[in-house]
Design an enzyme around this catalytic site. Sequence first.
Site, PDB file in Angstrom:
ATOM      1  N   HIS A   5       2.098   1.778  -3.413  1.00  0.00           N
ATOM      2  CA  HIS A   5       0.892   2.638  -4.208  1.00  0.00           C
ATOM      3  C   HIS A   5       0.789   3.977  -3.935  1.00  0.00           C
ATOM      4  CE1 HIS A   5      -0.584  -0.949  -6.085  1.00  0.00           C
ATOM      5  NE2 HIS A   5      -1.004  -1.675  -4.967  1.00  0.00           N
ATOM      6  N   THR A  46       0.820  -1.113   0.025  1.00  0.00           N
ATOM      7  CA  THR A  46      -0.139   0.021   0.070  1.00  0.00           C
ATOM      8  C   THR A  46       0.866   1.213  -0.089  1.00  0.00           C
ATOM      9  OG1 THR A  46      -1.776  -1.153   1.332  1.00  0.00           O
ATOM     10  CG2 THR A  46      -1.725   1.258   1.297  1.00  0.00           C
TER      11      THR A  46
END
Length: 338
Positions: A42, A39
């Site tokens: 990202h 994450t």
Amino acid sequence: MKAALYEGNQTFRIQSVDPVTPGPDEIRLNVAYVGICGTDTHIYHGAMDARVKPPQVIGHEMSGTVAELGSNVEGFAIGDPVVVRPLDNRAETAADRGHSHICRDLKFIGIDSPGAFQNSWTVPAFAVHKAPQGVDLQLAALTEPLAVACHDVRLGEVQSGELAVVIGGGPIGMLVAMVARAAGARVILSEVNQNRLSFARELGFEAVSPIETDLAELCRERSDGAGADIVFEVSGAKAAAASMTDVLAIRGRIVVVAIYPQPVELNLFQFFWKELKLCGARVYEPEDYEQALQLIAEKALPLDKMITRVEPLDQIQAAFENLDSSPNAMKILIDCQS
């Protein structure tokens, strides 16, 4: 103190900031180590700028010690080793049916609010778990991803002696394989990256590439012709989703761990014909955190091998750049006190 602010455009800036004094129901932590997760990458690539709203401190896979307690906080003492379960469910309603970890308006601490890539981090007390005294804080920084794996294996109802297939050998897939093996399962790990295959074999797993090996046939060979009892789909690959039913035995089970942003094709005939079960698994619950901390305390898993390297906070930009260019790394930790 120092904090690493994500500014957008794949850029971090180290800045001096004041520690946040905890409110009545909060705890201020001295952050020891923080893992970089998928994450975070990202976010680094700008995919979540609308949600993160840079400049902001991110990061949530952390370990540390208690530095300051809010006036209403009980059960903790200054210096206690701790980890954070970064879920804020304060917007939970009756419509969520008590499943606070996936409530509709769930907020993720470190994404929707400031995170752990800083010397000191103030968080709600309900998010803090005590770690065992004397725990290795580098290993404790793996609690969050390990809790994901514990949640996946628990929802999959893995039993001793079962044949489990883990599709995807990244950090989460490797941890799922470890936890499933600790539960007594025989594990086959499927991965196309040769470096990850080699790493899995070093950990003692039977690891194969689906490009080179007929995975369904291998599962039948390992199960007297029946097939696998359970599949954990951790790769997020369309081809894996399309073929995962082939490896399963009658009344086999699938746990979907990977995030699929778009619909994919599934062989629903196999679900009918074999009476298969499909289960989604998202994040974790408090009991998964407690199991993860117990596994760390017992040194039951080769977690030290998951740590590729440790970098100081002021080198966080280089750490993200290196991780971006080297997909073979398992887990890079940021040392927030160095």
